[in-house]
Design an enzyme around this catalytic site. Structure first.
Site: not given
Length: 337
Positions: A234, A236, A310-311
């Protein structure tokens, strides 16, 4: 491709990385990070576990849990502040956690925040009360948040029987199909740009919405998707910071000076798109390298999907926040992340 002639996020990441001028991917950094992540995979540390936020969000058994996730991810953008002293906080929480805390407080206080009949017409006054922080600092882009709530609420009422659950059912357990439904029908999730004359997509909020459903419901019920591994990371402003820390990404001198000087990068500018697109491709390459290492070394572990990677990187940033302060991150005012 998810929408028209626009490249999917994974295709976009590859295209952007191949043409990038300001951001470079480094194989040595990918190798270094893959070694560390393989160890964490073997030790079961890449599983998305509780983040200690049970007190600021409803449980998966809440009758409106899926709609709660939809509203939260509709508003999941732009929490940073140029002035740390004016940072928006709710009950001591910052960023996305502050948003969850505000919305959960509203839910407990009787605001019908998961109902599009309410938030499609929510007043500025009500939203101000809901988003009240610990200080006088206001949530960034307040008017834009009001606008997107009106937008998505009206669409749910008009097309989806006033619930996001209808969208999930139409996707028929496909993460890619749900992503397509979201970006095709809800303009505020349409995180796209034109780079080197090629339409590209990043779809940060739309993809994290799908992944949040998958995670919240443990891959069951509203979170059951047979192709969750097709999502990318994701893109960001925080995960690229970690990728730079590991040497996976490096920035040109010109770009690094802009970041050090806190210059805003315009949404859709080459530099902004390159940071985000190269981050996507870096995680795809990292996932591929992890798969190769697992196969080569005969490990009996599953290859983590991009959501899990991502996490891991996002949590690394939170755990090493002080250390990460030495690495500037890009700042862009907008609704996409």
């Amino acid at each position: 491709m998810i929408r028209g002639n626009i490249l999917s996020p994974s295709e976009s990441g590859r295209f952007i990385a191949e043409h990038s001028h300001h951001v470079q991917l480094n194989s040595e950094g990918i190798e270094k990070l893959s070694v560390e992540m393989l160890i964490n995979t073997e030790e079961n540390k890449l599983i998305i576990s509780s983040t200690g936020t049970e007190d600021i969000q409803p449980s998966k058994d809440h009758p409106k849990a899926a709609d709660w996730i939809f509203v939260t991810d509709t508003l999941n953008f732009c929490f940073w502040s140029q002035n740390k002293d004016l940072e928006w906080r709710v009950n001591g929480n910052m960023g996305y956690c502050a948003l969850e805390a505000a919305l959960y407080r509203a839910l407990k206080d009787g605001y019908d925040i998961t109902n599009p009949d309410y938030y499609s017409k929510i007043t500025s006054e009500d939203l101000s009360i809901i988003m009240k922080g610990d200080t006088d600092a206001r949530i960034p882009l307040f008017n834009e948040r009001l606008t997107v709530l009106h937008e998505v609420g009206a669409i749910l009422i008009d097309k989806y029987n006033s619930t996001f659950e209808t969208c999930i059912l139409q996707a028929n357990k496909s993460a890619v199909k749900l992503l397509q439904i979201i970006v095709s029908n809800f303009p505020c999730f349409r995180d796209e740009a034109v780079y080197k004359k090629q339409p590209v997509s990043l779809y940060k909020r739309a993809q994290i919405l799908v992944a949040d459903l998958w995670n919240c419901f443990g891959g069951q019920k509203w979170g059951e998707f047979h192709d969750i591994d097709k999502l990318t990371m994701f893109a960001d402003y925080r995960v690229p910071q970690v990728l730079v820390n590991y040497g996976v990404l490096s920035y040109s001198h010109e770009l690094m000076e802009k970041l050090k000087n806190n210059e805003l990068l315009p949404c859709g500018s080459d530099e902004e798109v390159e940071i985000r697109g190269c981050s996507i491709h870096a995680v795809e390459l990292l996932k591929k390298r992890l798969e190769e290492k697992i196969r080569e070394e005969g490990k009996s572990v599953e290859v983590p999907n991009s959501s899990m990677i991502d996490y891991y990187l996002w949590c690394y940033r939170r755990k090493h926040a002080q250390e990460m302060e030495n690495i500037p991150y890009h700042k862009t005012l907008g609704i996409f992340y």
